[in-house]
Design a protein around this motif. Sequence first.
Motif, PDB file in Angstrom:
ATOM      1  N   UNK A   1       0.854  -1.172   0.000  1.00 53.46           N
ATOM      2  CA  UNK A   1       0.000   0.000   0.000  1.00 53.46           C
ATOM      3  C   UNK A   1       0.903   1.239   0.000  1.00 53.46           C
ATOM      4  N   UNK A   2       0.770   2.116  -0.995  1.00 56.84           N
ATOM      5  CA  UNK A   2       1.645   3.272  -1.093  1.00 56.84           C
ATOM      6  C   UNK A   2       1.423   4.260   0.040  1.00 56.84           C
ATOM      7  N   UNK A   3       2.537   4.795   0.559  1.00 57.04           N
ATOM      8  CA  UNK A   3       2.510   5.881   1.539  1.00 57.04           C
ATOM      9  C   UNK A   3       1.489   5.703   2.635  1.00 57.04           C
ATOM     10  N   UNK A   4       0.668   6.718   2.784  1.00 57.98           N
ATOM     11  CA  UNK A   4      -0.319   6.710   3.856  1.00 57.98           C
ATOM     12  C   UNK A   4      -1.718   6.388   3.336  1.00 57.98           C
ATOM     13  N   UNK A   5      -1.803   5.705   2.219  1.00 65.21           N
ATOM     14  CA  UNK A   5      -3.101   5.339   1.656  1.00 65.21           C
ATOM     15  C   UNK A   5      -3.818   4.398   2.614  1.00 65.21           C
ATOM     16  N   UNK A   6      -5.001   4.779   3.046  1.00 61.10           N
ATOM     17  CA  UNK A   6      -5.780   3.994   3.999  1.00 61.10           C
ATOM     18  C   UNK A   6      -6.538   2.899   3.245  1.00 61.10           C
ATOM     19  N   UNK A   7      -6.699   1.764   3.891  1.00 63.19           N
ATOM     20  CA  UNK A   7      -7.506   0.677   3.360  1.00 63.19           C
ATOM     21  C   UNK A   7      -8.869   0.765   4.061  1.00 63.19           C
ATOM     22  N   UNK A   8      -9.923   1.010   3.305  1.00 63.85           N
ATOM     23  CA  UNK A   8     -11.231   1.320   3.879  1.00 63.85           C
ATOM     24  C   UNK A   8     -12.270   0.259   3.512  1.00 63.85           C
ATOM     25  N   UNK A   9     -12.900  -0.278   4.549  1.00 62.98           N
ATOM     26  CA  UNK A   9     -14.065  -1.156   4.397  1.00 62.98           C
ATOM     27  C   UNK A   9     -15.288  -0.250   4.514  1.00 62.98           C
ATOM     28  N   UNK A  10     -16.179  -0.288   3.538  1.00 68.15           N
ATOM     29  CA  UNK A  10     -17.362   0.561   3.562  1.00 68.15           C
ATOM     30  C   UNK A  10     -18.565  -0.268   3.995  1.00 68.15           C
ATOM     31  N   UNK A  11     -19.171   0.140   5.095  1.00 65.74           N
ATOM     32  CA  UNK A  11     -20.381  -0.488   5.613  1.00 65.74           C
ATOM     33  C   UNK A  11     -21.569   0.337   5.131  1.00 65.74           C
ATOM     34  N   UNK A  12     -22.508  -0.328   4.469  1.00 63.63           N
ATOM     35  CA  UNK A  12     -23.674   0.389   3.943  1.00 63.63           C
ATOM     36  C   UNK A  12     -24.854  -0.553   3.832  1.00 63.63           C
ATOM     37  N   UNK A  13     -26.039   0.013   3.749  1.00 70.45           N
ATOM     38  CA  UNK A  13     -27.270  -0.754   3.587  1.00 70.45           C
ATOM     39  C   UNK A  13     -27.408  -1.119   2.109  1.00 70.45           C
ATOM     40  N   UNK A  14     -27.193  -2.389   1.800  1.00 73.21           N
ATOM     41  CA  UNK A  14     -27.199  -2.880   0.417  1.00 73.21           C
ATOM     42  C   UNK A  14     -28.511  -2.556  -0.296  1.00 73.21           C
ATOM     43  N   UNK A  15     -29.615  -2.672   0.396  1.00 68.91           N
ATOM     44  CA  UNK A  15     -30.925  -2.474  -0.231  1.00 68.91           C
ATOM     45  C   UNK A  15     -31.280  -1.012  -0.465  1.00 68.91           C
ATOM     46  N   UNK A  16     -30.778  -0.105   0.378  1.00 68.81           N
ATOM     47  CA  UNK A  16     -31.217   1.288   0.304  1.00 68.81           C
ATOM     48  C   UNK A  16     -30.125   2.293  -0.053  1.00 68.81           C
ATOM     49  N   UNK A  17     -28.872   1.981   0.211  1.00 66.24           N
ATOM     50  CA  UNK A  17     -27.819   2.990   0.071  1.00 66.24           C
ATOM     51  C   UNK A  17     -26.699   2.603  -0.896  1.00 66.24           C
ATOM     52  N   UNK A  18     -26.946   1.620  -1.759  1.00 63.97           N
ATOM     53  CA  UNK A  18     -25.932   1.163  -2.708  1.00 63.97           C
ATOM     54  C   UNK A  18     -25.491   2.293  -3.647  1.00 63.97           C
ATOM     55  N   UNK A  19     -26.405   3.171  -4.044  1.00 66.05           N
ATOM     56  CA  UNK A  19     -26.051   4.274  -4.948  1.00 66.05           C
ATOM     57  C   UNK A  19     -25.043   5.221  -4.280  1.00 66.05           C
ATOM     58  N   UNK A  20     -25.206   5.471  -2.982  1.00 62.01           N
ATOM     59  CA  UNK A  20     -24.262   6.331  -2.256  1.00 62.01           C
ATOM     60  C   UNK A  20     -22.900   5.656  -2.141  1.00 62.01           C
ATOM     61  N   UNK A  21     -22.892   4.360  -1.952  1.00 66.66           N
ATOM     62  CA  UNK A  21     -21.645   3.604  -1.900  1.00 66.66           C
ATOM     63  C   UNK A  21     -20.941   3.673  -3.254  1.00 66.66           C
ATOM     64  N   UNK A  22     -21.703   3.494  -4.347  1.00 69.42           N
ATOM     65  CA  UNK A  22     -21.121   3.551  -5.683  1.00 69.42           C
ATOM     66  C   UNK A  22     -20.584   4.943  -6.002  1.00 69.42           C
ATOM     67  N   UNK A  23     -21.278   5.976  -5.560  1.00 70.92           N
ATOM     68  CA  UNK A  23     -20.814   7.346  -5.772  1.00 70.92           C
ATOM     69  C   UNK A  23     -19.525   7.595  -4.982  1.00 70.92           C
TER      70      UNK A  23
END
Length: 141
Positions: free
Chosen positions: A1-23
Amino acid sequence: MPGSLKSVFISFDWDHDKAYRNLLSAFNKNPANDIQFQDSTPGAIDTDDVGRVKAVLTTKIREATHTLVLIGKYANTPHHDSAEIGSRNWQWWEIEQSVAETKLIGVKLFSENATPTPLLNAGAKLASYSVDSIAKAIREA
């Protein structure tokens, strides 16, 4: 992982908030903005087997340095499999697993959305759903 690049797990509501996750993923891929992270979120987990889903999610959470929780309107709604999940819903379970494994960031999609109880008193950095606010929270968490 380069430099200080964070590895992020995104928790979201698959049924209602998938568009926000994709954005959010699109924001991350766009070099014109300040959001930069390695996305550790799994794609669709094609099973209804709760144990299998937990295994995949646990692996991905452990690979991450941060868990970013998209707090939507339904973040506190009980899931029909809540007894088997062992928590109110999948987001609550992901937060509970992440507390010991990663730094937490809560991102309210809308200010009126209630923060999930497991995020409260967990040292989570809170942000609004904007490029600047999310980028700052990832940098500072």
